[in-house]
Write a protein that holds these residues in place. Structure first.
Motif, mmCIF file in Angstrom:
data_model
loop_
_atom_site.group_PDB
_atom_site.id
_atom_site.type_symbol
_atom_site.label_atom_id
_atom_site.label_comp_id
_atom_site.label_asym_id
_atom_site.label_seq_id
_atom_site.Cartn_x
_atom_site.Cartn_y
_atom_site.Cartn_z
ATOM 1 N N GLU A 47 37.851 47.277 51.257
ATOM 2 C CA GLU A 47 37.418 47.453 52.637
ATOM 3 C C GLU A 47 37.425 46.142 53.416
ATOM 4 N N SER A 48 37.333 45.020 52.719
ATOM 5 C CA SER A 48 37.333 43.726 53.397
ATOM 6 C C SER A 48 38.727 43.294 53.840
ATOM 7 N N GLU A 49 39.756 44.014 53.372
ATOM 8 C CA GLU A 49 41.139 43.687 53.722
ATOM 9 C C GLU A 49 41.619 44.591 54.853
ATOM 10 N N GLN A 50 42.024 44.021 55.950
ATOM 11 C CA GLN A 50 42.444 44.794 57.112
ATOM 12 C C GLN A 50 43.734 45.557 56.827
ATOM 13 N N ASN A 51 43.751 46.842 57.174
ATOM 14 C CA ASN A 51 44.932 47.708 57.099
ATOM 15 C C ASN A 51 45.398 48.015 55.683
ATOM 16 N N LEU A 52 44.598 47.700 54.674
ATOM 17 C CA LEU A 52 44.954 48.017 53.297
ATOM 18 C C LEU A 52 44.330 49.359 52.942
ATOM 19 N N LEU A 76 46.083 43.657 39.052
ATOM 20 C CA LEU A 76 47.313 43.529 38.271
ATOM 21 C C LEU A 76 48.374 42.709 39.001
ATOM 22 N N LYS A 77 48.514 42.951 40.313
ATOM 23 C CA LYS A 77 49.521 42.231 41.088
ATOM 24 C C LYS A 77 49.196 42.329 42.564
ATOM 25 N N GLN A 78 49.545 41.276 43.302
ATOM 26 C CA GLN A 78 49.325 41.259 44.742
ATOM 27 C C GLN A 78 50.564 40.714 45.428
ATOM 28 N N SER A 79 50.997 41.389 46.497
ATOM 29 C CA SER A 79 52.102 40.903 47.315
ATOM 30 C C SER A 79 51.658 40.856 48.764
ATOM 31 N N LYS A 80 52.581 40.628 49.683
ATOM 32 C CA LYS A 80 52.216 40.536 51.091
ATOM 33 C C LYS A 80 51.654 41.848 51.623
ATOM 34 N N SER A 81 52.143 42.966 51.093
ATOM 35 C CA SER A 81 51.741 44.257 51.661
ATOM 36 C C SER A 81 51.160 45.226 50.634
ATOM 37 N N LEU A 102 47.194 51.947 43.629
ATOM 38 C CA LEU A 102 48.087 51.177 44.490
ATOM 39 C C LEU A 102 47.565 51.228 45.917
ATOM 40 N N PHE A 103 47.288 50.065 46.492
ATOM 41 C CA PHE A 103 46.861 49.933 47.884
ATOM 42 C C PHE A 103 47.972 49.212 48.654
ATOM 43 N N THR A 104 48.262 49.691 49.856
ATOM 44 C CA THR A 104 49.327 49.073 50.645
ATOM 45 C C THR A 104 48.938 48.955 52.107
ATOM 46 N N GLN A 105 49.664 48.114 52.803
ATOM 47 C CA GLN A 105 49.632 48.055 54.253
ATOM 48 C C GLN A 105 50.864 48.773 54.784
ATOM 49 N N ASP A 106 50.753 49.359 55.975
ATOM 50 C CA ASP A 106 51.923 49.948 56.612
ATOM 51 C C ASP A 106 52.894 48.849 57.010
ATOM 52 N N ARG A 107 54.189 49.157 56.934
ATOM 53 C CA ARG A 107 55.233 48.219 57.334
ATOM 54 C C ARG A 107 56.161 48.889 58.344
ATOM 55 N N ALA A 108 56.735 48.103 59.234
ATOM 56 C CA ALA A 108 57.684 48.640 60.211
ATOM 57 C C ALA A 108 58.901 49.194 59.482
#
Length: 258
Positions: A47-52, A76-81, A102-108
């Motif tokens: 919840e502390s991560e915006q848009n994740l 386990l692993k973290q990337s930009k999104s 798996l948690f992600t951010q939306d991408r264009a």
């Protein structure tokens, strides 16, 4: 009898705890709840991560989750999104649950389409709540209203269950935690073909969340057994919000003792 909201507020994940008896299915905690608790154990960090947001989960029901529950997590692993987490659940020190989130951010993206199925049913008030003396204790936390398919233990040829479902109280609970605690609320679809009650157990649950979760009092849930043989059933699962949007789809392997 604490419903989901009260239960979540009462838990301190820094020490072992035992869920109340109204959340059990036989000798183990309802699988939707144990999955939701695994998510709740790391939700503050997410919840502390915006848009994740939660995008998918692979859940293995390895053993009994009953007393002195503990949840241990690792990144386990973290990337930009995206981020991958593993959460293991223990009962009396024994591994009972293992989840990969798996948690992600939306991408264009230029790609967008929607061929998701829909269900033609009436609104929830047209159906009656399922109440059965042999139903698991955990069902008392949910308002489950069959709206299609077949009934459990009806000797049906068509292994499908369709129902409206909602929590009796999930006020203030993170909507993704609430969703996981709801989305496994149907009995395994193969039970519709039973002519008598017999033990049955979910072994895993793989799910994808298609859309960001918004508030929806009711959800329509469907489970369908595609294939059953040699003591195992393989089922598909979908869940729609009250506006008819498909928000979750999944599969599950179920052990049958009949």
């Amino acid at each position: 009898m604490p419903y989901l909201a009260e239960l979540i507020k009462s838990i301190n994940f820094n020490e072992p705890f035992t869920p109340p008896s109204n959340w059990f299915q036989g000798r183990t905690v309802y699988g939707g709840l144990s999955s939701a608790l695994a998510l709740q154990s790391i939700i503050a960090e997410i919840e502390s991560e915006q848009n994740l947001r939660l995008r998918s989960a692979q859940i293995a029901f390895i053993g009994v989750m009953a007393e002195n529950l503990e949840f241990k997590s690792k990144l386990l692993k973290q990337s930009k999104s995206s981020r991958w987490y593993q959460v293991d659940g223990f009962s009396n020190g024994e591994l009972g649950l293992s989840v990969t989130f798996l948690f992600t951010q939306d991408r264009a993206s230029q790609i967008a389409h929607d061929f998701s199925p829909s269900q033609q049913v009436k609104s929830p008030e047209h159906y009656q709540r399922l109440q059965h003396p042999l139903a698991p204790a955990s069902l008392a936390n949910l308002d489950l209203r069959p709206a299609g398919g077949s009934m459990p233990v009806s000797g049906s040829y068509h292994p499908e269950l369709i129902a409206w479902i909602k929590h009796l109280d999930d006020d203030g609970v993170n909507p993704y935690v609430s969703l996981l605690a709801l989305a496994d609320g149907l009995p395994p679809a193969a039970m519709t073909t039973f002519s008598e009650f017999a033990p049955i157990s979910s072994m895993n649950w793989n799910l994808d969340i298609l859309r960001p979760i918004e508030q929806s009092e009711w959800h329509l849930i469907r489970s369908y057994s595609l294939f059953a043989e040699h003591g195992y059933s393989y089922q598909q699962m979908q869940l729609w919000d009250q506006n008819g949007n498909l928000i979750l789809q999944g599969t599950q392997t179920v052990a049958i003792y009949l």
